[in-house]
Design a protein around this motif. Structure first.
Motif, PDB file in Angstrom:
ATOM      1  N   ILE A   1      11.390 -38.983 -23.371  1.00  9.77           N
ATOM      2  CA  ILE A   1      10.163 -38.152 -23.108  1.00  9.77           C
ATOM      3  C   ILE A   1       9.915 -37.405 -24.044  1.00  9.77           C
ATOM      4  N   ALA A   2       8.745 -37.587 -24.609  1.00 12.78           N
ATOM      5  CA  ALA A   2       8.321 -36.566 -25.739  1.00 12.78           C
ATOM      6  C   ALA A   2       6.782 -36.019 -24.961  1.00 12.78           C
ATOM      7  N   GLU A   3       6.628 -34.786 -24.821  1.00 12.44           N
ATOM      8  CA  GLU A   3       5.509 -34.025 -24.518  1.00 12.44           C
ATOM      9  C   GLU A   3       4.293 -33.659 -25.416  1.00 12.44           C
ATOM     10  N   ASN A   4       4.810 -34.349 -26.837  1.00 17.57           N
ATOM     11  CA  ASN A   4       3.494 -34.297 -28.601  1.00 17.57           C
ATOM     12  C   ASN A   4       3.960 -35.400 -28.925  1.00 17.57           C
ATOM     13  N   GLY A   5       3.313 -36.958 -28.506  1.00 19.79           N
ATOM     14  CA  GLY A   5       2.926 -38.206 -30.075  1.00 19.79           C
ATOM     15  C   GLY A   5       2.856 -37.670 -30.500  1.00 19.79           C
ATOM     16  N   ALA A   6       2.269 -36.570 -31.291  1.00 18.30           N
ATOM     17  CA  ALA A   6       2.445 -36.137 -32.856  1.00 18.30           C
ATOM     18  C   ALA A   6       3.589 -36.163 -33.995  1.00 18.30           C
TER      19      ALA A   6
ATOM     20  N   GLN B   1      20.338 -60.296 -42.061  1.00 15.91           N
ATOM     21  CA  GLN B   1      20.152 -60.912 -40.697  1.00 15.91           C
ATOM     22  C   GLN B   1      20.028 -59.509 -39.970  1.00 15.91           C
ATOM     23  N   LEU B   2      18.886 -59.596 -39.143  1.00 10.59           N
ATOM     24  CA  LEU B   2      17.996 -58.451 -38.677  1.00 10.59           C
ATOM     25  C   LEU B   2      19.019 -58.111 -37.274  1.00 10.59           C
ATOM     26  N   PHE B   3      19.483 -56.537 -37.589  1.00 10.08           N
ATOM     27  CA  PHE B   3      19.636 -56.510 -36.493  1.00 10.08           C
ATOM     28  C   PHE B   3      18.990 -55.203 -35.787  1.00 10.08           C
ATOM     29  N   SER B   4      18.510 -55.002 -34.668  1.00  6.60           N
ATOM     30  CA  SER B   4      17.631 -54.511 -33.568  1.00  6.60           C
ATOM     31  C   SER B   4      18.433 -53.656 -32.987  1.00  6.60           C
ATOM     32  N   LYS B   5      17.531 -52.038 -32.473  1.00  4.87           N
ATOM     33  CA  LYS B   5      17.531 -51.606 -30.682  1.00  4.87           C
ATOM     34  C   LYS B   5      16.014 -51.321 -30.790  1.00  4.87           C
ATOM     35  N   SER B   6      16.179 -51.125 -29.400  1.00  3.82           N
ATOM     36  CA  SER B   6      14.673 -50.370 -28.577  1.00  3.82           C
ATOM     37  C   SER B   6      14.885 -49.651 -27.782  1.00  3.82           C
ATOM     38  N   GLN B   7      13.751 -48.518 -27.355  1.00  9.37           N
ATOM     39  CA  GLN B   7      13.739 -47.876 -26.295  1.00  9.37           C
ATOM     40  C   GLN B   7      12.484 -47.553 -26.343  1.00  9.37           C
ATOM     41  N   GLU B   8      12.307 -47.326 -25.088  1.00  6.24           N
ATOM     42  CA  GLU B   8      10.607 -47.010 -24.131  1.00  6.24           C
ATOM     43  C   GLU B   8      10.698 -45.180 -24.886  1.00  6.24           C
ATOM     44  N   VAL B   9       9.188 -44.659 -25.420  1.00  6.48           N
ATOM     45  CA  VAL B   9       9.463 -43.236 -25.196  1.00  6.48           C
ATOM     46  C   VAL B   9       7.991 -43.081 -24.615  1.00  6.48           C
ATOM     47  N   LYS B  10       8.495 -42.097 -23.522  1.00  9.14           N
ATOM     48  CA  LYS B  10       7.082 -41.710 -22.517  1.00  9.14           C
ATOM     49  C   LYS B  10       6.828 -40.766 -23.192  1.00  9.14           C
ATOM     50  N   VAL B  11       5.343 -40.812 -23.725  1.00  9.60           N
ATOM     51  CA  VAL B  11       4.324 -40.050 -24.111  1.00  9.60           C
ATOM     52  C   VAL B  11       3.595 -39.445 -22.954  1.00  9.60           C
ATOM     53  N   THR B  12       3.501 -37.730 -22.566  1.00 10.27           N
ATOM     54  CA  THR B  12       3.051 -37.139 -22.285  1.00 10.27           C
ATOM     55  C   THR B  12       1.762 -36.752 -22.214  1.00 10.27           C
ATOM     56  N   ILE B  13       0.379 -36.745 -22.082  1.00 12.46           N
ATOM     57  CA  ILE B  13      -0.905 -36.651 -22.597  1.00 12.46           C
ATOM     58  C   ILE B  13      -1.336 -35.348 -22.084  1.00 12.46           C
ATOM     59  N   GLY B  14      -1.993 -34.441 -22.935  1.00  9.69           N
ATOM     60  CA  GLY B  14      -2.351 -33.072 -22.536  1.00  9.69           C
ATOM     61  C   GLY B  14      -1.189 -31.753 -22.951  1.00  9.69           C
ATOM     62  N   GLY B  15      -0.554 -32.338 -23.255  1.00 13.12           N
ATOM     63  CA  GLY B  15       1.246 -31.515 -23.328  1.00 13.12           C
ATOM     64  C   GLY B  15       1.168 -30.582 -22.512  1.00 13.12           C
ATOM     65  N   CYS B  16       0.990 -30.135 -21.083  1.00 16.03           N
ATOM     66  CA  CYS B  16       1.011 -30.176 -20.216  1.00 16.03           C
ATOM     67  C   CYS B  16       2.631 -30.300 -19.796  1.00 16.03           C
ATOM     68  N   GLY B  17       3.750 -30.938 -20.365  1.00 17.90           N
ATOM     69  CA  GLY B  17       4.891 -31.410 -19.580  1.00 17.90           C
ATOM     70  C   GLY B  17       4.435 -32.009 -18.393  1.00 17.90           C
ATOM     71  N   GLY B  18       4.010 -32.318 -17.552  1.00 17.98           N
ATOM     72  CA  GLY B  18       3.886 -32.782 -17.076  1.00 17.98           C
ATOM     73  C   GLY B  18       4.651 -33.982 -17.331  1.00 17.98           C
TER      74      GLY B  18
END
Lengths: 152, 100
Positions: free
Chosen positions: A68-73, A135-152
């Motif tokens: 989870i990222a509070e600030n997408g910037a 060859q191309l090796f990869s790893k992925s992960q989802e990052v949730k961005v909280t909008i408004g920066g209120c930490g919710g």
């Protein structure tokens, strides 16, 4: 009026010289992968940068991103791998307007261990792609961005 | 550019912060309603002993004042590394740092 042989040759030489001077500045900037960075879809960016979309999911690629990222910037990203003969490490953010975010060249002697900070326009999958031995090796992960920066 | 270079166990680690707005070209100035033109670093290279040890290519989704950390084998205390970035408008930034 017919063009004389000499005139014809003159046109040829000046013409090709002009072409050469026009082309040189272009090749000097060719290092930055403009086409790949401008691609607006992940698959296109992959194809343009690495010439393929065939990724081998691998746990040997260690991708460090917050869940989870509070600030997408400014989201910290680190990519590290023990895979040998790494040529490059690239970072893609699927939902960004231009998915290719950064690409690092790893010459022999440089460690395959890079960290940086990136922007996420919204919640998205972040993918690290390691090119090694062609060859191309990869790893992925989802990052949730909280909008408004209120930490919710 | 703020740069810290440390040498430990035969590995030189570089950490840097390049001061740069990294404008995407998609932001709109709220007062004028006009788009703020894109201005972002496209390439950053690091040289040690005349050899390129690292090249970073950036798009617009790298954060403002880009942070980078990387490391390479070799180098020694007292050596210098040279860093150079160029952005899409042709501006160039340079820095030199001593390995500590």
């Amino acid at each position: 009026m017919a063009i004389s042989r000499r005139k014809f040759l003159n046109i040829l030489t000046t013409g090709s010289a002009a072409c050469l001077t026009l082309l040189t500045p272009l090749s000097a900037f060719a290092a930055w992968a403009a086409d790949a960075f401008k691609a607006t879809e992940l698959e296109l960016a992959l194809n343009r940068l690495l010439g393929s979309t065939e990724l081998i999911e691998s746990d040997d690629v260690k991708l460090g991103v917050p869940k989870i990222a509070e600030n997408g910037a400014a989201v910290s990203v680190s990519v590290k791998t023990k895979i040998k003969k790494v040529e490059s490490i690239s970072i893609f953010v699927k939902e960004n307007p231009q998915p290719l975010t950064a690409s690092f060249s790893i010459p022999a002697g440089t460690r395959a261990d890079v960290s940086t900070r990136i922007r996420l326009a919204q919640t998205s999958t972040v993918t690290a792609v390691v090119k090694a031995n062609g060859q191309l090796f990869s790893k992925s992960q989802e990052v949730k961005v909280t909008i408004g920066g209120c930490g919710g | 550019m703020k740069v810290k270079v440390k040498f430990k166990n035969n590995i030189t680690s570089v950490r840097l912060l390049a001061k740069h707005p990294m404008e995407t070209g998609r932001r709109i100035n709220k007062k004028t309603g006009e788009k703020i033109p894109a201005k972002y670093i496209q390439e950053l290279t690091c040289k040690h002993d005349g050899k390129v040890v690292f090249i970073a290519q950036f798009g617009t989704s790298v954060s403002q004042d880009p942070y980078l950390a990387f490391s390479f084998e070799g180098g020694k205390k007292g050596d210098t590394i040279q860093l150079r970035w160029n952005d899409n408008t042709g501006d160039v930034g340079r820095a030199e740092a001593k390995i500590k």
